[in-house]
Design a protein around this motif. Structure first.
Motif, PDB file in Angstrom:
ATOM      1  N   ILE A  26      35.033  72.955 -85.913  1.00  0.00           N
ATOM      2  CA  ILE A  26      36.463  73.055 -86.208  1.00  0.00           C
ATOM      3  C   ILE A  26      36.700  73.918 -87.441  1.00  0.00           C
ATOM      4  CG2 ILE A  26      38.528  71.763 -86.874  1.00  0.00           C
ATOM      5  CD1 ILE A  26      37.458  69.444 -85.149  1.00  0.00           C
ATOM      6  N   SER A  27      35.859  73.759 -88.472  1.00  0.00           N
ATOM      7  CA  SER A  27      36.030  74.592 -89.668  1.00  0.00           C
ATOM      8  C   SER A  27      35.754  76.055 -89.363  1.00  0.00           C
ATOM      9  CB  SER A  27      35.150  74.098 -90.813  1.00  0.00           C
ATOM     10  OG  SER A  27      33.801  74.189 -90.476  1.00  0.00           O
ATOM     11  N   SER A  28      34.851  76.326 -88.435  1.00  0.00           N
ATOM     12  CA  SER A  28      34.603  77.700 -87.999  1.00  0.00           C
ATOM     13  C   SER A  28      35.842  78.262 -87.288  1.00  0.00           C
ATOM     14  CB  SER A  28      33.402  77.751 -87.065  1.00  0.00           C
ATOM     15  OG  SER A  28      33.191  79.050 -86.579  1.00  0.00           O
ATOM     16  N   ASN A  29      36.508  77.419 -86.504  1.00  0.00           N
ATOM     17  CA  ASN A  29      37.748  77.851 -85.854  1.00  0.00           C
ATOM     18  C   ASN A  29      38.797  78.225 -86.888  1.00  0.00           C
ATOM     19  OD1 ASN A  29      36.638  77.352 -83.338  1.00  0.00           O
ATOM     20  ND2 ASN A  29      37.680  75.402 -83.066  1.00  0.00           N
ATOM     21  N   GLY A  90      48.393  88.558 -78.559  1.00  0.00           N
ATOM     22  CA  GLY A  90      48.153  89.989 -78.466  1.00  0.00           C
ATOM     23  C   GLY A  90      46.804  90.419 -79.005  1.00  0.00           C
ATOM     24  N   ASP A  91      46.172  89.575 -79.820  1.00  0.00           N
ATOM     25  CA  ASP A  91      44.876  89.957 -80.373  1.00  0.00           C
ATOM     26  C   ASP A  91      43.715  89.220 -79.698  1.00  0.00           C
ATOM     27  OD1 ASP A  91      45.210  87.430 -81.390  1.00  0.00           O
ATOM     28  OD2 ASP A  91      44.851  87.978 -83.486  1.00  0.00           O
ATOM     29  N   GLY A  92      44.000  88.357 -78.738  1.00  0.00           N
ATOM     30  CA  GLY A  92      42.955  87.652 -78.003  1.00  0.00           C
ATOM     31  C   GLY A  92      42.426  86.418 -78.707  1.00  0.00           C
ATOM     32  N   ASN A  93      42.976  86.069 -79.850  1.00  0.00           N
ATOM     33  CA  ASN A  93      42.539  84.898 -80.605  1.00  0.00           C
ATOM     34  C   ASN A  93      43.234  83.656 -80.050  1.00  0.00           C
ATOM     35  OD1 ASN A  93      42.419  82.832 -82.685  1.00  0.00           O
ATOM     36  ND2 ASN A  93      41.615  84.434 -84.009  1.00  0.00           N
ATOM     37  N   THR A  94      42.473  82.572 -79.813  1.00  0.00           N
ATOM     38  CA  THR A  94      43.044  81.352 -79.238  1.00  0.00           C
ATOM     39  C   THR A  94      43.119  80.198 -80.238  1.00  0.00           C
ATOM     40  OG1 THR A  94      40.897  80.576 -78.443  1.00  0.00           O
ATOM     41  CG2 THR A  94      42.208  81.956 -76.938  1.00  0.00           C
ATOM     42  N   VAL A  95      42.956  80.478 -81.526  1.00  0.00           N
ATOM     43  CA  VAL A  95      42.987  79.425 -82.539  1.00  0.00           C
ATOM     44  C   VAL A  95      44.428  79.068 -82.886  1.00  0.00           C
ATOM     45  CG1 VAL A  95      42.348  78.799 -84.894  1.00  0.00           C
ATOM     46  CG2 VAL A  95      40.777  80.148 -83.502  1.00  0.00           C
ATOM     47  N   ASP A  96      44.769  77.789 -82.768  1.00  0.00           N
ATOM     48  CA  ASP A  96      46.048  77.248 -83.224  1.00  0.00           C
ATOM     49  C   ASP A  96      45.737  76.515 -84.529  1.00  0.00           C
ATOM     50  OD1 ASP A  96      48.426  75.960 -83.717  1.00  0.00           O
ATOM     51  OD2 ASP A  96      48.564  75.002 -81.744  1.00  0.00           O
ATOM     52  N   THR A  97      46.082  77.118 -85.649  1.00  0.00           N
ATOM     53  CA  THR A  97      45.687  76.610 -86.961  1.00  0.00           C
ATOM     54  C   THR A  97      46.170  75.190 -87.194  1.00  0.00           C
ATOM     55  OG1 THR A  97      45.807  78.873 -87.795  1.00  0.00           O
ATOM     56  CG2 THR A  97      45.671  77.134 -89.420  1.00  0.00           C
ATOM     57  N   GLN A  98      47.391  74.881 -86.805  1.00  0.00           N
ATOM     58  CA  GLN A  98      47.910  73.527 -87.014  1.00  0.00           C
ATOM     59  C   GLN A  98      47.134  72.498 -86.200  1.00  0.00           C
ATOM     60  OE1 GLN A  98      52.087  73.905 -86.156  1.00  0.00           O
ATOM     61  NE2 GLN A  98      52.546  74.682 -88.206  1.00  0.00           N
ATOM     62  N   LYS A  99      46.803  72.851 -84.967  1.00  0.00           N
ATOM     63  CA  LYS A  99      46.025  71.945 -84.124  1.00  0.00           C
ATOM     64  C   LYS A  99      44.625  71.753 -84.703  1.00  0.00           C
ATOM     65  CE  LYS A  99      44.409  71.254 -79.427  1.00  0.00           C
ATOM     66  NZ  LYS A  99      44.414  71.721 -78.056  1.00  0.00           N
ATOM     67  N   GLU A 100      44.031  72.827 -85.200  1.00  0.00           N
ATOM     68  CA  GLU A 100      42.686  72.745 -85.784  1.00  0.00           C
ATOM     69  C   GLU A 100      42.688  71.886 -87.047  1.00  0.00           C
ATOM     70  OE1 GLU A 100      40.080  73.828 -84.186  1.00  0.00           O
ATOM     71  OE2 GLU A 100      41.267  74.848 -82.672  1.00  0.00           O
ATOM     72  N   ALA A 102      44.778  69.462 -87.792  1.00  0.00           N
ATOM     73  CA  ALA A 102      44.974  68.075 -87.378  1.00  0.00           C
ATOM     74  C   ALA A 102      43.677  67.497 -86.805  1.00  0.00           C
ATOM     75  CB  ALA A 102      46.097  67.981 -86.355  1.00  0.00           C
ATOM     76  N   ALA A 103      42.975  68.281 -85.984  1.00  0.00           N
ATOM     77  CA  ALA A 103      41.708  67.822 -85.410  1.00  0.00           C
ATOM     78  C   ALA A 103      40.660  67.613 -86.498  1.00  0.00           C
ATOM     79  CB  ALA A 103      41.202  68.829 -84.376  1.00  0.00           C
ATOM     80  N   PHE A 104      40.642  68.510 -87.499  1.00  0.00           N
ATOM     81  CA  PHE A 104      39.690  68.384 -88.593  1.00  0.00           C
ATOM     82  C   PHE A 104      39.965  67.109 -89.389  1.00  0.00           C
ATOM     83  CE2 PHE A 104      37.897  69.117 -92.771  1.00  0.00           C
ATOM     84  CZ  PHE A 104      36.651  69.651 -92.459  1.00  0.00           C
ATOM     85  N   MET A 105      41.225  66.833 -89.667  1.00  0.00           N
ATOM     86  CA  MET A 105      41.587  65.637 -90.427  1.00  0.00           C
ATOM     87  C   MET A 105      41.245  64.375 -89.656  1.00  0.00           C
ATOM     88  SD  MET A 105      42.554  65.147 -93.303  1.00  0.00           S
ATOM     89  CE  MET A 105      43.053  63.856 -94.349  1.00  0.00           C
ATOM     90  N   GLN A 106      41.547  64.348 -88.357  1.00  0.00           N
ATOM     91  CA  GLN A 106      41.212  63.182 -87.548  1.00  0.00           C
ATOM     92  C   GLN A 106      39.704  62.979 -87.500  1.00  0.00           C
ATOM     93  OE1 GLN A 106      42.649  63.221 -83.514  1.00  0.00           O
ATOM     94  NE2 GLN A 106      41.627  61.326 -83.004  1.00  0.00           N
ATOM     95  N   ASN A 107      38.949  64.055 -87.344  1.00  0.00           N
ATOM     96  CA  ASN A 107      37.500  63.969 -87.314  1.00  0.00           C
ATOM     97  C   ASN A 107      36.954  63.462 -88.650  1.00  0.00           C
ATOM     98  OD1 ASN A 107      34.950  64.603 -85.820  1.00  0.00           O
ATOM     99  ND2 ASN A 107      34.653  65.942 -87.589  1.00  0.00           N
ATOM    100  N   ALA A 108      37.545  63.905 -89.762  1.00  0.00           N
ATOM    101  CA  ALA A 108      37.110  63.445 -91.083  1.00  0.00           C
ATOM    102  C   ALA A 108      37.363  61.944 -91.248  1.00  0.00           C
ATOM    103  CB  ALA A 108      37.829  64.224 -92.176  1.00  0.00           C
ATOM    104  N   LEU A 109      38.502  61.463 -90.769  1.00  0.00           N
ATOM    105  CA  LEU A 109      38.797  60.033 -90.837  1.00  0.00           C
ATOM    106  C   LEU A 109      37.822  59.223 -89.981  1.00  0.00           C
ATOM    107  CD1 LEU A 109      42.696  60.102 -90.710  1.00  0.00           C
ATOM    108  CD2 LEU A 109      41.257  59.492 -92.663  1.00  0.00           C
ATOM    109  N   GLU A 110      37.512  59.739 -88.798  1.00  0.00           N
ATOM    110  CA  GLU A 110      36.571  59.041 -87.920  1.00  0.00           C
ATOM    111  C   GLU A 110      35.155  59.069 -88.496  1.00  0.00           C
ATOM    112  OE1 GLU A 110      37.414  61.164 -84.343  1.00  0.00           O
ATOM    113  OE2 GLU A 110      39.080  59.841 -83.816  1.00  0.00           O
ATOM    114  N   TYR A 111      34.800  60.138 -89.197  1.00  0.00           N
ATOM    115  CA  TYR A 111      33.509  60.216 -89.877  1.00  0.00           C
ATOM    116  C   TYR A 111      33.429  59.145 -90.961  1.00  0.00           C
ATOM    117  CZ  TYR A 111      29.510  62.320 -92.298  1.00  0.00           C
ATOM    118  OH  TYR A 111      28.274  62.542 -92.868  1.00  0.00           O
ATOM    119  N   GLN A 112      34.489  59.024 -91.758  1.00  0.00           N
ATOM    120  CA  GLN A 112      34.536  58.002 -92.798  1.00  0.00           C
ATOM    121  C   GLN A 112      34.477  56.597 -92.199  1.00  0.00           C
ATOM    122  OE1 GLN A 112      34.437  58.182 -96.131  1.00  0.00           O
ATOM    123  NE2 GLN A 112      34.155  60.379 -95.967  1.00  0.00           N
ATOM    124  N   MET A 113      35.116  56.411 -91.062  1.00  0.00           N
ATOM    125  CA  MET A 113      35.088  55.122 -90.389  1.00  0.00           C
ATOM    126  C   MET A 113      33.659  54.783 -89.943  1.00  0.00           C
ATOM    127  SD  MET A 113      37.337  53.902 -87.089  1.00  0.00           S
ATOM    128  CE  MET A 113      36.559  55.098 -86.018  1.00  0.00           C
TER     129      MET A 113
END
Length: 132
Positions: A26-29, A90-100, A102-113
């Motif tokens: 996710i951080s790479s995204n 238009g540039d072929g990039n599929t990264v949605d920064t807001q979604k990434e 949010a996913a990173f934060m959720q993953n961090a919380l689950e890691y802490q859990m």
């Protein structure tokens, strides 16, 4: 009597490795949000956990003794391209920064859990060994 850590710790020992790998992906995204033609990726958590827990494996590292874990189950085979939710910009990039983010934060919380669950497992084993 020997302690069997697989039975004592359960699935939490494997979830840490899978969540750490997912955090890297996710951080790479996020880092490549402005890279043309970069395709967002994610870890298939269910299949990575199944592979890690069934084979008792995790990350790929060198094994210098038979007592070390063979940590090869969390290879890139569980990393898949994410289906974009938005049209191509238009540039072929599929990264949605807001979604990434949010996913990173959720993953961090689950890691802490998972760390919390492991801490309670080790605390319980320590109490049992001490006879508390």
């Amino acid at each position: 009597m020997a302690i069997n850590f697989d039975n004592a710790l359960g699935v939490h020992q494997y979830s840490l490795g899978v969540r750490a790998q997912r955090a890297e992906v996710i951080s790479s995204n996020i880092a490549n949000a402005n890279t043309p033609h970069y395709k967002a990726k994610d870890v298939d958590f269910a299949s990575a956990m199944q592979a890690a827990s069934s084979h008792q494996k995790g990350l790929s590292m060198s094994k210098t003794t038979d007592k070390h874990f063979d940590l090869t189950a969390l290879s890139q085979q569980h990393v898949q391209y994410r289906v974009p939710n938005q049209a191509d910009t238009g540039d072929g990039n599929t990264v949605d920064t807001q979604k990434e983010q949010a996913a990173f934060m959720q993953n961090a919380l689950e890691y802490q859990m998972s760390l919390g669950f492991l801490e309670s497992k080790f605390s319980g084993m320590t109490k049992a060994l001490r006879g508390d």
